[in-house]
Design a protein around this motif. Structure first.
Motif, PDB file in Angstrom:
ATOM      1  N   VAL A 188      69.564 -27.301 -16.993  1.00 62.34           N
ATOM      2  CA  VAL A 188      69.445 -27.111 -15.521  1.00 62.34           C
ATOM      3  C   VAL A 188      68.198 -27.454 -14.997  1.00 62.34           C
ATOM      4  N   GLU A 227      70.804 -16.214 -16.703  1.00 58.47           N
ATOM      5  CA  GLU A 227      70.044 -16.637 -17.785  1.00 58.47           C
ATOM      6  C   GLU A 227      70.190 -15.416 -18.642  1.00 58.47           C
ATOM      7  N   GLN A 240      70.620 -18.407 -10.484  1.00 57.61           N
ATOM      8  CA  GLN A 240      71.059 -18.869 -11.744  1.00 57.61           C
ATOM      9  C   GLN A 240      70.919 -17.951 -12.977  1.00 57.61           C
ATOM     10  N   LEU A 271      64.652 -22.989  -7.637  1.00 61.11           N
ATOM     11  CA  LEU A 271      65.723 -22.438  -8.376  1.00 61.11           C
ATOM     12  C   LEU A 271      65.246 -20.671  -8.767  1.00 61.11           C
ATOM     13  N   VAL A 301      69.954 -23.109 -19.889  1.00 58.98           N
ATOM     14  CA  VAL A 301      69.324 -23.188 -18.713  1.00 58.98           C
ATOM     15  C   VAL A 301      68.261 -24.251 -18.637  1.00 58.98           C
TER      16      VAL A 301
END
Length: 386
Positions: free
Chosen positions: A380, A195, A193, A175, A377
């Motif tokens: 995740v 953040e 992703q 990721l 996060v």
């Protein structure tokens, strides 16, 4: 989870991962920062424990080698990297990986993390994750034109080393985390992703002057710790001279005490102060003048402030371009304009007086507020190891 945070030995590469470290600890996970002594101070100041691996790494050496006395890198045409040609810079981190990876492997085999988080240019983290069979997450430090090209270069050139270790190639991150607002990121950056960026510029005490009413519009000048060391005091003086010509303003300049006596004049409208975390006082400011460092750039964005960027090395030129392209400020990216007080004055006056710059800066601030928090996060990341 046992989470190992790794980073290249540059504190500004490591710092953007700190809020995620806090969020992981607050969620009950064990967090350890593994790195060379260069990042230990930043980790300890943030309340994160460390494991020192290797010796000091002098990040200044590649920048100062053969640099003429009194000249900044930009003035001799050095370390200006743009247009995608990142191999010259990333080669430093490729060499760094080759002599550090075995040490990191030895340590990680003993500590046995469940997850690794690292900045994109610490290629050793990807190797360690691949060998141990645990997911490795790349954490960008902001506007990032070099991270993906760096990993691809390492993937092309590290085949022999990977073979000796038992890997087919340099593994890819499970990721990519990105604290940069999407509209500001370079368009070529791979999907990631988001953040939310949490302003953290180190620890310090709130100075008394930050609580006083500004004497007009307040301008922050912050060039980090690198600019002065790279023969940058004349640049400080140029900026001071230029900003003193703008009426109804107060300028706050952060500068280490050991460089103060090299300034030739400090007008009444300028206050030179010891380095202090800028997030403590940016809420009182109207604009920021800086060098294009990731932390200063994103902190200024988080406060919705227009910026004037005077880049000096490496990816700072791309940072300056992106700030100007999205309308959140102006850049002065040539030595000639950086050394001209009138050019600095006009650029700062423009961002103070043109409402379009403030509107764009506030849009970046609002975009940051909509991004998932580090706590979001963490959920995740927990899914990666489930």
């Amino acid at each position: 989870m046992r989470v190992l945070i790794m980073g290249t030995p540059v504190s500004t590469h490591f710092a953007p991962m700190i809020p995620l470290g806090w969020a992981l600890r607050a969620s009950g996970h064990e967090v350890l920062v593994a790195g060379q002594p260069d990042i230990a101070g930043a980790a300890h100041a943030a309340g994160l424990s460390t494991a020192i691996v290797g010796d000091y790494f002098d990040a200044l050496e590649p920048l100062t080698a053969n640099l003429p006395d009194g000249k900044r890198p930009i003035e001799v045409g050095r370390i200006r990297v743009r247009d995608g040609h990142w191999d010259a810079v990333n080669k430093i981190w490729l060499i760094h990986c080759r002599y550090m990876v075995s040490r990191y492997l030895e340590f990680a085999r003993e500590w046995r993390p469940d997850l690794i988080v690292s900045d994109p240019l610490e290629f050793s983290a990807l190797v360690v994750g691949g060998v141990l069979g645990v997911p490795t997450v790349s954490h960008r430090w902001g506007i990032d034109p070099s991270g993906n090209p760096g990993q691809e270069m390492a993937r092309r050139t590290m085949g022999t080393l990977m073979g000796r270790i038992g890997l087919a190639e340099l593994p890819r991150p499970a990721l990519v985390l990105d604290p940069c607002p999407p509209s500001l990121q370079v368009p070529e950056a791979p999907a990631s992703q988001p953040e939310r960026y949490i302003p953290f510029n180190g620890t310090g005490s709130l100075p008394d002057w930050a609580l006083a009413e500004p004497r007009g519009r307040r301008i922050c000048v912050s060039f980090g710790r690198l600019t002065a060391a790279l023969n940058g005091i004349p640049l400080f003086q140029t900026v001071i001279d230029g900003l003193s010509q703008i009426e109804d303003t107060e300028t706050i300049v952060t500068l280490e005490p050991e460089y103060r006596d090299q300034l030739t004049s400090i007008p009444d409208s300028v206050r030179v102060v010891d380095p202090v975390p800028i997030n403590l006082f940016l809420g009182t400011c109207d604009a920021v003048v800086h060098h294009g460092g990731a932390g200063t750039t994103l902190t200024s964005c988080a406060f919705g402030l227009p910026q004037v960027v005077l880049p000096g090395v490496a990816d700072m030129f791309v940072v300056a371009e992106r700030i100007q392209q999205v309308g959140a400020g102006r850049m002065l990216d040539e030595a000639e304009t950086q050394n001209d007080p009138a050019a600095v004055r006009d650029a700062v006056r423009a961002v103070l007086e043109d409402p379009a710059h403030r509107k764009s800066a506030e849009q970046l601030r609002d975009e940051i507020k909509e991004m998932p928090t580090p706590a979001d996060v963490v959920t995740v990341l927990e899914g990666l190891t489930a």
